[in-house]
Design a protein around this motif. Structure first.
Motif, PDB file in Angstrom:
ATOM      1  N   LYS A   1       0.833  -1.208   0.000  1.00 39.20           N
ATOM      2  CA  LYS A   1       0.000   0.000   0.000  1.00 39.20           C
ATOM      3  C   LYS A   1       0.867   1.257   0.000  1.00 39.20           C
ATOM      4  O   LYS A   1       1.967   1.276   0.578  1.00 39.20           O
ATOM      5  CB  LYS A   1      -0.923  -0.009   1.231  1.00 39.20           C
ATOM      6  N   ASP A   2       0.364   2.303  -0.611  1.00 40.66           N
ATOM      7  CA  ASP A   2       1.069   3.582  -0.640  1.00 40.66           C
ATOM      8  C   ASP A   2       1.198   4.128   0.793  1.00 40.66           C
ATOM      9  O   ASP A   2       0.195   4.191   1.525  1.00 40.66           O
ATOM     10  CB  ASP A   2       0.291   4.582  -1.502  1.00 40.66           C
ATOM     11  N   PRO A   3       2.415   4.513   1.228  1.00 42.48           N
ATOM     12  CA  PRO A   3       2.612   4.975   2.609  1.00 42.48           C
ATOM     13  C   PRO A   3       1.707   6.140   3.007  1.00 42.48           C
ATOM     14  O   PRO A   3       1.183   6.178   4.125  1.00 42.48           O
ATOM     15  CB  PRO A   3       4.082   5.394   2.641  1.00 42.48           C
ATOM     16  N   GLN A   4       1.512   7.079   2.089  1.00 46.52           N
ATOM     17  CA  GLN A   4       0.677   8.244   2.393  1.00 46.52           C
ATOM     18  C   GLN A   4      -0.785   7.842   2.606  1.00 46.52           C
ATOM     19  O   GLN A   4      -1.465   8.354   3.498  1.00 46.52           O
ATOM     20  CB  GLN A   4       0.789   9.276   1.259  1.00 46.52           C
ATOM     21  N   THR A   5      -1.262   6.899   1.801  1.00 44.09           N
ATOM     22  CA  THR A   5      -2.636   6.399   1.961  1.00 44.09           C
ATOM     23  C   THR A   5      -2.797   5.699   3.309  1.00 44.09           C
ATOM     24  O   THR A   5      -3.795   5.886   4.015  1.00 44.09           O
ATOM     25  CB  THR A   5      -2.981   5.422   0.828  1.00 44.09           C
ATOM     26  N   ARG A   6      -1.804   4.883   3.652  1.00 43.68           N
ATOM     27  CA  ARG A   6      -1.857   4.158   4.919  1.00 43.68           C
ATOM     28  C   ARG A   6      -1.891   5.129   6.102  1.00 43.68           C
ATOM     29  O   ARG A   6      -2.679   4.967   7.037  1.00 43.68           O
ATOM     30  CB  ARG A   6      -0.638   3.235   5.025  1.00 43.68           C
ATOM     31  N   ARG A   7      -1.050   6.141   6.073  1.00 41.69           N
ATOM     32  CA  ARG A   7      -0.998   7.118   7.175  1.00 41.69           C
ATOM     33  C   ARG A   7      -2.290   7.906   7.289  1.00 41.69           C
ATOM     34  O   ARG A   7      -2.759   8.198   8.383  1.00 41.69           O
ATOM     35  CB  ARG A   7       0.191   8.060   6.947  1.00 41.69           C
ATOM     36  N   GLN A   8      -2.866   8.260   6.145  1.00 39.25           N
ATOM     37  CA  GLN A   8      -4.100   9.040   6.153  1.00 39.25           C
ATOM     38  C   GLN A   8      -5.261   8.218   6.718  1.00 39.25           C
ATOM     39  O   GLN A   8      -6.109   8.749   7.449  1.00 39.25           O
ATOM     40  CB  GLN A   8      -4.424   9.498   4.732  1.00 39.25           C
ATOM     41  N   GLU A   9      -5.299   6.939   6.404  1.00 38.92           N
ATOM     42  CA  GLU A   9      -6.354   6.068   6.942  1.00 38.92           C
ATOM     43  C   GLU A   9      -6.254   5.945   8.465  1.00 38.92           C
ATOM     44  O   GLU A   9      -7.268   5.967   9.166  1.00 38.92           O
ATOM     45  CB  GLU A   9      -6.259   4.678   6.296  1.00 38.92           C
ATOM     46  N   LEU A  10      -5.040   5.825   8.963  1.00 33.44           N
ATOM     47  CA  LEU A  10      -4.845   5.725  10.414  1.00 33.44           C
ATOM     48  C   LEU A  10      -5.176   7.046  11.109  1.00 33.44           C
ATOM     49  O   LEU A  10      -5.794   7.071  12.179  1.00 33.44           O
ATOM     50  CB  LEU A  10      -3.399   5.316  10.724  1.00 33.44           C
ATOM     51  N   LEU A  11      -4.768   8.155  10.488  1.00 36.94           N
ATOM     52  CA  LEU A  11      -5.022   9.477  11.077  1.00 36.94           C
ATOM     53  C   LEU A  11      -6.513   9.788  11.124  1.00 36.94           C
ATOM     54  O   LEU A  11      -7.010  10.355  12.110  1.00 36.94           O
ATOM     55  CB  LEU A  11      -4.275  10.553  10.271  1.00 36.94           C
ATOM     56  N   SER A  12      -7.239   9.421  10.088  1.00 32.09           N
ATOM     57  CA  SER A  12      -8.678   9.698  10.057  1.00 32.09           C
ATOM     58  C   SER A  12      -9.420   8.978  11.181  1.00 32.09           C
ATOM     59  O   SER A  12     -10.444   9.460  11.674  1.00 32.09           O
ATOM     60  CB  SER A  12      -9.267   9.285   8.706  1.00 32.09           C
ATOM     61  N   TYR A  13      -8.888   7.818  11.608  1.00 27.48           N
ATOM     62  CA  TYR A  13      -9.510   7.088  12.719  1.00 27.48           C
ATOM     63  C   TYR A  13      -9.092   7.688  14.069  1.00 27.48           C
ATOM     64  O   TYR A  13      -9.921   7.852  14.968  1.00 27.48           O
ATOM     65  CB  TYR A  13      -9.104   5.615  12.664  1.00 27.48           C
ATOM     66  N   ALA A  14      -7.803   8.006  14.211  1.00 30.80           N
ATOM     67  CA  ALA A  14      -7.276   8.439  15.514  1.00 30.80           C
ATOM     68  C   ALA A  14      -7.572   9.897  15.831  1.00 30.80           C
ATOM     69  O   ALA A  14      -7.728  10.260  17.004  1.00 30.80           O
ATOM     70  CB  ALA A  14      -5.763   8.203  15.554  1.00 30.80           C
ATOM     71  N   CYS A  15      -7.670  10.740  14.816  1.00 30.63           N
ATOM     72  CA  CYS A  15      -7.767  12.195  15.025  1.00 30.63           C
ATOM     73  C   CYS A  15      -8.951  12.628  15.890  1.00 30.63           C
ATOM     74  O   CYS A  15      -8.764  13.388  16.846  1.00 30.63           O
ATOM     75  CB  CYS A  15      -7.802  12.898  13.662  1.00 30.63           C
ATOM     76  N   PRO A  16     -10.192  12.195  15.633  1.00 31.65           N
ATOM     77  CA  PRO A  16     -11.319  12.650  16.469  1.00 31.65           C
ATOM     78  C   PRO A  16     -11.146  12.317  17.948  1.00 31.65           C
ATOM     79  O   PRO A  16     -11.451  13.152  18.813  1.00 31.65           O
ATOM     80  CB  PRO A  16     -12.522  11.911  15.868  1.00 31.65           C
ATOM     81  N   GLY A  17     -10.646  11.117  18.244  1.00 34.51           N
ATOM     82  CA  GLY A  17     -10.436  10.727  19.639  1.00 34.51           C
ATOM     83  C   GLY A  17      -9.370  11.561  20.321  1.00 34.51           C
ATOM     84  O   GLY A  17      -9.513  11.947  21.489  1.00 34.51           O
TER      85      GLY A  17
END
Length: 614
Positions: free
Chosen positions: A456-472
């Motif tokens: 997987k593209d590193p930037q895509t992977r990081r963005q997916e993780l950030l979108s989950y963690a950011c609100p919390g």
């Protein structure tokens, strides 16, 4: 019609006897015994008619029982003591258990010539090990133990109950006391290290001995470290020496035993790090790697991976061995022990390479093994790096969210209070940021970028993780913004969230504005100044934040901020980044106020300069 069963017919539990026939007669059933079968009426008050054969059988049974009773009575008359024993008075004879104890002591004394001596030693140890004993009495006990044990320590050491006596002498005795113990035990240190209880005595010797004595112990074990490290009991002694007492030269000597006999001859020229060995003897690389691989396999099979010296040896192979072979090493047996690696410097590097070089299936097993340990890893100096490597290489972000990020979100209060926990949160928000991480950390994590498994593209992977963690993360910061502003390092975490968060930050901004409403003096604090500057200089957040400030806080209060240097800079950024009606109204009111009368400061001067141009 009632069926007539045949008399004497075998039933469920064997052949029926006379008693069974009598019961059937009472119940009104028909009994047939040859030709003389008779029907018995069940009416009460009338005598039942029974065959002669049945009556004779009953008489015989009664006679047999009477004879047996008579025989028992005759035996009791002949032997009155046989059967139950009479209770003796307590004062006449001692009880049986006391006799057994006395016999046991006699037997042990006959088997062991030192039994009496050992009994005295144990009794003295019981007195000496008490914490609240007087110093003078304890010294007397130590002297008595020394007299009783001198010359006999080696023979007594392999008895587990006396190993603690030796440890007491080592802990409480003088330097002379430890001298005679070390001299007597020196030829037996290797055997003691392998013993279940003896290893504790060797560790106690190391702890309570002088440097010279430790050198003697080291020399007695030199050349045997490889053999002892592969032993389940002795490895603890070797690990203690390697971690706590060995010098750099001694460590090198210990490690070079694992490189093979040929290189051990040149131990004075080598280093404990295999990279320097390759520089000196490049032709020996393949042979030494084979040695290291065989040792690594044994360590994994025996479950010895929790020791630092074992991890150091394994790391040399994981750093220099081929990726395909490392991938084969990452089996279920190693994955079960991977938690042993994550809290040490050498071990964390092994754990990262297990993640980088293992296949997708093994990566899932590793993540499941980490379950329940994520919080401890997050606040550990080495553990947080393993989690950073995990975020960089695992393509299954759904699994990472469920198994790793969810546990981090549940423990955000604890993690954000920790130095290494904040680094982990910074990595989730801004991975590989050179402003937040030193080059040495970034270089360690970059090694995994070349792995062949991640697709997987590193930037895509990081963005997916950030979108989950950011609100919390933002919700937690909103609730704790006041306490976070009391700490400079936690304030920097707030600014990272402002600069890199991908979710809505309006709740966080509202919390900051509420704090300024309640206490306007906060605008002059260092931490609030840093946070407001980060918000007001961000192109996506400045207009939203400034509008909140102007709508919630009275104009006079904001004008008073300009009386201090930091407050004046906050007001300047507010009017510079304006453009809306509220900002224009505020500028006109600011011009009408007597800003020139405020205390002279750099911020005030720049604000006056801006107002003159506006």
């Amino acid at each position: 019609m009632v069926k007539k069963p045949l008399a004497g017919k075998s039933g469920k539990y064997g052949k029926k006897g006379p008693k069974d026939q009598l019961k059937k007669q009472k119940s009104g059933k028909v009994i047939k015994k040859g030709k003389s079968a008779k029907k018995v009426a069940p009416q009460s008050g009338k005598k039942a008619l029974v065959s002669k054969e049945v009556l004779e059988a009953l008489k015989e049974n009664r006679l047999e029982k009477q004879n047996k009773r008579q025989e028992k009575l005759d035996e009791k008359r002949k032997n009155p003591t046989k059967g139950k024993k009479r209770k003796l008075p307590e004062s006449k004879e001692p009880k049986e258990p006391l006799k057994k104890k006395a016999l046991k002591k006699v037997r042990k004394a006959n088997e062991d010539n030192e039994y009496e001596n050992l009994t005295k030693i144990k009794a003295l140890w019981e007195k000496g090990r008490v914490n609240d004993i007087e110093v003078s009495k304890r010294e007397e006990i130590v002297e008595q133990l020394k007299e009783l044990m001198e010359g006999k320590v080696a023979s007594l050491m392999f008895k587990h109950d006396l190993a603690r006596v030796v440890q007491l002498l080592l802990r409480l005795g003088k330097a002379e006391d430890s001298n005679f113990i070390v001299k007597e035990l020196l030829p037996h240190v290797s055997e003691l290290s392998k013993a279940k209880y003896g290893k504790f005595t060797v560790n106690c010797m190391l702890k309570n001995s002088s440097k010279e004595q430790r050198k003697l112990i080291f020399k007695s074990l030199a050349g045997q470290f490889k053999k002892l490290t592969l032993h389940a009991e002795a490895v603890t002694v070797v690990d203690t020496i390697y971690n706590d007492y060995a010098t750099s030269k001694e460590r090198t000597e210990m490690i070079t035993e694992f490189y093979g006999k040929e290189l051990y001859l040149y131990k004075d020229l080598l280093s404990e790090h295999f990279s320097k060995v390759i520089e000196l003897y490049p032709g020996k690389k393949d042979k030494v790697l084979e040695e290291l691989l065989s040792h690594t396999q044994v360590f994994i099979e025996k479950g010895l991976t929790g020791h630092i010296i074992v991890q150091h040896i394994m790391l040399q192979y994981f750093l220099h061995g081929p990726e395909d072979t490392i991938q084969e090493l990452v089996t279920e047996k190693l994955i079960e022990q991977i938690v042993n690696f994550v809290h040490t410097k050498e071990g964390s590097k092994i754990a990262m390479r297990c993640l980088w070089y293992s296949k997708a299936k093994e990566r899932k097993l590793i993540i499941r093994t980490f379950k329940g340990h994520i919080k401890d890893m997050s606040i550990n100096e080495n553990g947080y790096l393993v989690l950073c490597a995990l975020f960089d290489c695992v393509d299954d972000t759904v699994l990472v969210k469920k198994a790793v990020l969810s546990e981090i979100m549940e423990n955000l209060d604890t993690i954000s209070m920790s130095q290494y926990g904040r680094l982990l949160l910074n990595y989730i928000l801004a991975p590989r940021s050179t402003k937040l991480f030193p080059p040495s950390i970034v270089d360690i994590l970059k090694v995994g970028d070349t792995n062949k498994v991640s697709k997987k593209d590193p930037q895509t992977r990081r963005q997916e993780l950030l979108s989950y963690a950011c609100p919390g993360i933002i919700d937690n910061f909103k609730d704790n913004v006041e306490s976070m502003l009391l700490d400079n390092t936690r304030t920097l975490l707030l600014t990272t969230a402002v600069n890199h968060a991908s979710c809505d930050l309006s709740n966080l901004f509202n919390a900051v504005v509420d704090l300024l409403m309640n206490d306007s003096s906060l605008v002059d604090s260092t931490t609030m100044h840093i946070l407001m500057r980060a918000i007001q200089q961000h192109k996506d957040h400045q207009s939203v934040f400034n509008e909140m400030v102007l709508s919630k806080i009275p104009v006079d209060t904001i004008i008073n901020w300009a009386k201090t240097n930091r407050g004046a800079f906050s007001v300047l950024r507010l009017v510079e980044n304006g453009g809306c009606d509220k900002v224009n109204e505020f500028v006109s009111k600011l011009k009408q106020s007597d800003v020139n009368s405020f205390d002279q400061s750099t911020g005030r001067d720049k604000l006056i300069e801006f107002l003159n141009k506006a």
